[in-house]
Design a protein around this motif. Structure first.
Motif, PDB file in Angstrom:
ATOM      1  N   MET A  58       5.746   0.281   4.728  1.00 59.28           N
ATOM      2  CA  MET A  58       5.555   0.203   3.406  1.00 59.28           C
ATOM      3  C   MET A  58       4.371   1.007   2.753  1.00 59.28           C
ATOM      4  SD  MET A  58       4.751  -3.511   1.476  1.00 59.28           S
ATOM      5  CE  MET A  58       6.380  -4.410   1.733  1.00 59.28           C
ATOM      6  N   ASP A  59       4.580   1.290   1.392  1.00 58.54           N
ATOM      7  CA  ASP A  59       3.535   1.994   0.737  1.00 58.54           C
ATOM      8  C   ASP A  59       2.689   1.156  -0.047  1.00 58.54           C
ATOM      9  OD1 ASP A  59       4.119   4.638   1.923  1.00 58.54           O
ATOM     10  OD2 ASP A  59       5.695   5.043   0.096  1.00 58.54           O
ATOM     11  N   VAL A  60       1.569   0.945   0.042  1.00 57.34           N
ATOM     12  CA  VAL A  60       0.763   0.135  -0.652  1.00 57.34           C
ATOM     13  C   VAL A  60      -0.361   0.745  -1.465  1.00 57.34           C
ATOM     14  CG1 VAL A  60      -0.591  -2.062  -0.546  1.00 57.34           C
ATOM     15  CG2 VAL A  60       0.992  -1.665   1.226  1.00 57.34           C
ATOM     16  N   ALA A  61      -0.302   0.522  -2.800  1.00 59.72           N
ATOM     17  CA  ALA A  61      -1.510   1.073  -3.660  1.00 59.72           C
ATOM     18  C   ALA A  61      -2.672  -0.257  -3.708  1.00 59.72           C
ATOM     19  CB  ALA A  61      -0.986   1.302  -4.844  1.00 59.72           C
ATOM     20  N   VAL A  62      -3.890   0.221  -3.596  1.00 54.87           N
ATOM     21  CA  VAL A  62      -4.762  -0.752  -3.759  1.00 54.87           C
ATOM     22  C   VAL A  62      -5.514  -0.108  -4.835  1.00 54.87           C
ATOM     23  CG1 VAL A  62      -7.026  -1.988  -2.791  1.00 54.87           C
ATOM     24  CG2 VAL A  62      -4.812  -1.244  -1.341  1.00 54.87           C
ATOM     25  N   LEU A  63      -5.624  -1.060  -6.053  1.00 52.83           N
ATOM     26  CA  LEU A  63      -6.582  -0.379  -7.138  1.00 52.83           C
ATOM     27  C   LEU A  63      -7.676  -1.164  -7.165  1.00 52.83           C
ATOM     28  CD1 LEU A  63      -3.394  -0.605  -9.632  1.00 52.83           C
ATOM     29  CD2 LEU A  63      -4.042   1.099  -8.024  1.00 52.83           C
ATOM     30  N   GLY A  64      -9.031  -0.238  -7.109  1.00 49.63           N
ATOM     31  CA  GLY A  64     -10.195  -0.768  -7.128  1.00 49.63           C
ATOM     32  C   GLY A  64     -10.934  -0.417  -5.647  1.00 49.63           C
ATOM     33  N   THR A  79      -7.520   8.442  -4.516  1.00 53.33           N
ATOM     34  CA  THR A  79      -6.866   9.243  -5.842  1.00 53.33           C
ATOM     35  C   THR A  79      -7.942   8.542  -6.948  1.00 53.33           C
ATOM     36  OG1 THR A  79      -5.364  10.138  -7.234  1.00 53.33           O
ATOM     37  CG2 THR A  79      -4.787   7.821  -6.065  1.00 53.33           C
ATOM     38  N   THR A  80      -7.973   9.159  -8.009  1.00 51.36           N
ATOM     39  CA  THR A  80      -8.440   8.611  -9.380  1.00 51.36           C
ATOM     40  C   THR A  80      -7.347   8.471 -10.269  1.00 51.36           C
ATOM     41  OG1 THR A  80      -9.157  10.862  -9.890  1.00 51.36           O
ATOM     42  CG2 THR A  80     -10.807   9.388  -8.840  1.00 51.36           C
ATOM     43  N   GLY A  81      -6.317   8.914  -9.950  1.00 57.12           N
ATOM     44  CA  GLY A  81      -5.074   9.077 -10.935  1.00 57.12           C
ATOM     45  C   GLY A  81      -4.232   7.823 -10.842  1.00 57.12           C
ATOM     46  N   LEU A  82      -3.892   6.953 -11.851  1.00 54.53           N
ATOM     47  CA  LEU A  82      -3.024   5.881 -11.563  1.00 54.53           C
ATOM     48  C   LEU A  82      -1.683   6.006 -11.113  1.00 54.53           C
ATOM     49  CD1 LEU A  82      -2.905   2.851 -11.666  1.00 54.53           C
ATOM     50  CD2 LEU A  82      -2.373   3.019 -14.030  1.00 54.53           C
ATOM     51  N   GLU A  83      -1.183   6.923 -11.738  1.00 53.52           N
ATOM     52  CA  GLU A  83       0.259   7.469 -11.480  1.00 53.52           C
ATOM     53  C   GLU A  83       0.419   7.907  -9.970  1.00 53.52           C
ATOM     54  OE1 GLU A  83       4.211  10.023 -13.279  1.00 53.52           O
ATOM     55  OE2 GLU A  83       1.893   9.934 -14.154  1.00 53.52           O
ATOM     56  N   GLY A  84      -0.206   8.681  -9.732  1.00 55.10           N
ATOM     57  CA  GLY A  84      -0.390   9.105  -8.331  1.00 55.10           C
ATOM     58  C   GLY A  84      -0.659   7.892  -7.356  1.00 55.10           C
ATOM     59  N   ALA A  85      -1.463   6.842  -7.739  1.00 55.51           N
ATOM     60  CA  ALA A  85      -1.558   5.737  -6.762  1.00 55.51           C
ATOM     61  C   ALA A  85      -0.364   4.962  -6.646  1.00 55.51           C
ATOM     62  CB  ALA A  85      -2.731   5.054  -7.267  1.00 55.51           C
ATOM     63  N   VAL A  86       0.398   4.790  -7.712  1.00 49.98           N
ATOM     64  CA  VAL A  86       1.332   3.525  -7.759  1.00 49.98           C
ATOM     65  C   VAL A  86       2.742   3.982  -7.652  1.00 49.98           C
ATOM     66  CG1 VAL A  86      -0.360   2.297  -8.903  1.00 49.98           C
ATOM     67  CG2 VAL A  86       1.295   3.326 -10.122  1.00 49.98           C
ATOM     68  N   ALA A  87       3.053   5.356  -8.013  1.00 50.23           N
ATOM     69  CA  ALA A  87       4.601   5.863  -8.085  1.00 50.23           C
ATOM     70  C   ALA A  87       5.479   5.536  -7.235  1.00 50.23           C
ATOM     71  CB  ALA A  87       4.372   7.357  -8.836  1.00 50.23           C
ATOM     72  N   ASP A  88       4.820   5.842  -5.848  1.00 50.00           N
ATOM     73  CA  ASP A  88       5.751   5.643  -4.796  1.00 50.00           C
ATOM     74  C   ASP A  88       5.733   4.252  -4.072  1.00 50.00           C
ATOM     75  OD1 ASP A  88       7.009   8.128  -5.182  1.00 50.00           O
ATOM     76  OD2 ASP A  88       5.546   9.018  -4.159  1.00 50.00           O
ATOM     77  N   ALA A  89       4.949   3.162  -4.730  1.00 54.79           N
ATOM     78  CA  ALA A  89       4.484   2.201  -3.872  1.00 54.79           C
ATOM     79  C   ALA A  89       5.482   0.915  -4.030  1.00 54.79           C
ATOM     80  CB  ALA A  89       3.115   1.450  -4.639  1.00 54.79           C
ATOM     81  N   ASP A  90       5.673   0.356  -3.056  1.00 51.52           N
ATOM     82  CA  ASP A  90       6.509  -0.769  -2.787  1.00 51.52           C
ATOM     83  C   ASP A  90       5.678  -2.195  -3.144  1.00 51.52           C
ATOM     84  OD1 ASP A  90       8.655   0.569  -1.451  1.00 51.52           O
ATOM     85  OD2 ASP A  90       7.167   0.685   0.295  1.00 51.52           O
ATOM     86  N   LEU A  91       4.324  -1.941  -3.281  1.00 48.06           N
ATOM     87  CA  LEU A  91       3.392  -3.130  -3.553  1.00 48.06           C
ATOM     88  C   LEU A  91       2.053  -2.449  -3.953  1.00 48.06           C
ATOM     89  CD1 LEU A  91       2.564  -5.996  -3.500  1.00 48.06           C
ATOM     90  CD2 LEU A  91       1.645  -5.762  -1.073  1.00 48.06           C
ATOM     91  N   VAL A  92       1.765  -3.060  -5.186  1.00 43.83           N
ATOM     92  CA  VAL A  92       0.508  -2.727  -5.844  1.00 43.83           C
ATOM     93  C   VAL A  92      -0.314  -3.876  -5.957  1.00 43.83           C
ATOM     94  CG1 VAL A  92      -0.460  -1.694  -7.830  1.00 43.83           C
ATOM     95  CG2 VAL A  92       1.715  -0.742  -7.296  1.00 43.83           C
ATOM     96  N   ILE A  93      -1.437  -3.718  -5.123  1.00 43.79           N
ATOM     97  CA  ILE A  93      -2.463  -4.918  -5.336  1.00 43.79           C
ATOM     98  C   ILE A  93      -3.932  -4.409  -5.970  1.00 43.79           C
ATOM     99  CG2 ILE A  93      -3.921  -6.250  -3.854  1.00 43.79           C
ATOM    100  CD1 ILE A  93      -2.303  -5.410  -1.137  1.00 43.79           C
ATOM    101  N   GLU A  94      -3.886  -5.115  -7.174  1.00 47.30           N
ATOM    102  CA  GLU A  94      -4.984  -4.938  -8.206  1.00 47.30           C
ATOM    103  C   GLU A  94      -6.237  -5.709  -7.630  1.00 47.30           C
ATOM    104  OE1 GLU A  94      -7.836  -6.455 -10.778  1.00 47.30           O
ATOM    105  OE2 GLU A  94      -5.950  -7.558 -10.479  1.00 47.30           O
ATOM    106  N   SER A  96       6.133 -12.835   3.644  1.00 48.77           N
ATOM    107  CA  SER A  96       6.370 -11.590   4.850  1.00 48.77           C
ATOM    108  C   SER A  96       5.369 -10.776   4.930  1.00 48.77           C
ATOM    109  CB  SER A  96       7.855 -11.209   4.570  1.00 48.77           C
ATOM    110  OG  SER A  96       8.237 -10.307   5.451  1.00 48.77           O
ATOM    111  N   PHE A  97       5.038 -10.039   3.824  1.00 43.69           N
ATOM    112  CA  PHE A  97       3.754  -8.887   3.996  1.00 43.69           C
ATOM    113  C   PHE A  97       2.711  -9.499   4.642  1.00 43.69           C
ATOM    114  CE2 PHE A  97       0.200  -7.220   1.827  1.00 43.69           C
ATOM    115  CZ  PHE A  97       0.334  -6.019   2.192  1.00 43.69           C
ATOM    116  N   VAL A  98       2.029 -10.577   4.239  1.00 41.76           N
ATOM    117  CA  VAL A  98       0.829 -11.432   4.791  1.00 41.76           C
ATOM    118  C   VAL A  98       1.206 -11.511   6.025  1.00 41.76           C
ATOM    119  CG1 VAL A  98      -0.858 -13.211   4.835  1.00 41.76           C
ATOM    120  CG2 VAL A  98       0.137 -12.213   2.522  1.00 41.76           C
ATOM    121  N   GLU A  99       2.276 -11.986   6.887  1.00 38.71           N
ATOM    122  CA  GLU A  99       2.409 -12.241   7.939  1.00 38.71           C
ATOM    123  C   GLU A  99       2.550 -10.987   8.867  1.00 38.71           C
ATOM    124  OE1 GLU A  99       5.102 -16.309   7.793  1.00 38.71           O
ATOM    125  OE2 GLU A  99       6.251 -14.610   7.725  1.00 38.71           O
TER     126      GLU A  99
END
Length: 310
Positions: free
Chosen positions: A1-7, A71-86, A166-169
């Motif tokens: 899974m692709d995960v983006a963590v913002l912050g 990355t510092t670019g929001l689009e580059g961080a989240v574009a392919d993500a299955d889950l975004v965690i702010e 399911s992700f947390v498990e």
């Protein structure tokens, strides 16, 4: 899974480490280039510590490092993500705007989560067109903590909740599903314990170490409530209690000793002094006030001993 963590704060770094160690591809995002690069360095150092503690194997560590990007670019961080965690430190309105911006950049199936413990997931999700994809993922003390609260907003759909659990498990963490209420479950319980411990100091019931030992030795807690408050930051503890007091009532009113310490700049581990004195990140001895029960200075005289013989 692709995960983006913002912050790239301490919380974001911990979450990124959890996800990377579990085998997910992680993109860590922050607007500040120095913060995001320092964040990646901190994640890699945390993975090294996990290897040293035998929590993961060295090969897993190397694979995890290869899967972590920055990355510092929001689009580059989240574009392919299955889950975004702010995991930012923004306020409610800023997070709501961020959620809406994210939605414009991700697929319809992408889940959007916030890790914040003091914000309403329901309020943040109100900015989404497809609000059912929103959920809270509150990592309690990442990366070491084993608990993650899956916070169900008013808009959260059942498939979103199930996917989040399911992700947390899959992270080898324990999920608990909680309703979107102030403080959720773990924070409310922790702060309620801290309030009672601080009131015991104000009332001179026992000393700082004695209060903490009542929980560590008496109830098998890993850390006492006063030491935990120091680690959390007494200013953060005060802010959280004021928020809960406004929402839930007087039982969360901050005790006077807490307000006094914050006013004096004694904020716990990060300033070297709180309920304990801290040196090099380790607590050494209790700080004032450290009350002990009052004792009589002399043994009372038995009146019968001074009675004159008849």
């Amino acid at each position: 899974m692709d995960v983006a963590v913002l912050g790239a704060s301490a919380s974001g770094r911990g979450i990124a480490q959890c996800c990377g160690a579990a085998g997910h591809a992680v993109t860590l995002h922050d607007d500040d280039v120095n913060a995001v690069m320092d964040g990646v360095d901190a994640v890699e150092a945390g993975l090294d510590d996990a290897v040293d503690a035998d929590r993961i194997e060295g090969a897993s560590r190397d694979e995890a490092v290869q899967r972590i990007e920055a990355t510092t670019g929001l689009e580059g961080a989240v574009a392919d993500a299955d889950l975004v965690i702010e995991a930012t430190e923004a306020d409610r309105d800023e997070r709501r705007t961020l959620f809406a911006d994210i939605e414009e950049l991700v697929d319809e199936e992408t889940l959007i989560a916030t890790s914040g413990a003091s914000v309403s997931v329901t309020a943040i999700a109100a900015g989404l067109r497809t609000a059912g994809r929103a959920v809270g993922l509150h990592f309690v003390d990442p990366p070491a903590g084993a608990l993650v609260e899956v916070v169900v907003a008013e808009q959260t759909t059942e498939p979103t909740r199930e996917a989040a659990v399911s992700f947390v498990e899959g992270l080898d963490r324990t999920p608990i599903v909680v309703r979107d209420t102030p403080g959720f479950a773990a924070t409310r319980l922790s702060l309620a314990l801290s309030v009672e411990a601080m009131q015991m100091i104000d009332e001179r019931v026992a000393g700082v170490e004695a209060v903490d030992r009542a929980m560590t030795a008496g109830h098998d807690h890993p850390v006492g409530p006063l030491a935990a408050a120091d680690q959390r930051g007494l200013d953060n503890t005060l802010d959280a209690l004021e928020h809960l007091a406004d929402s839930l009532g007087d039982r969360f009113t901050p005790p006077p000793v807490l307000r006094e310490k914050v006013q004096q700049g004694e904020l716990g581990r990060k300033t070297g002094r709180g309920f304990y004195v801290w040196e090099g990140g380790e607590r050494t001895e209790p700080a004032d006030p450290d009350p002990t029960p009052d004792l009589r200075e002399e043994t009372p005289v038995d009146p019968s001993d001074s009675a004159e013989p008849e």
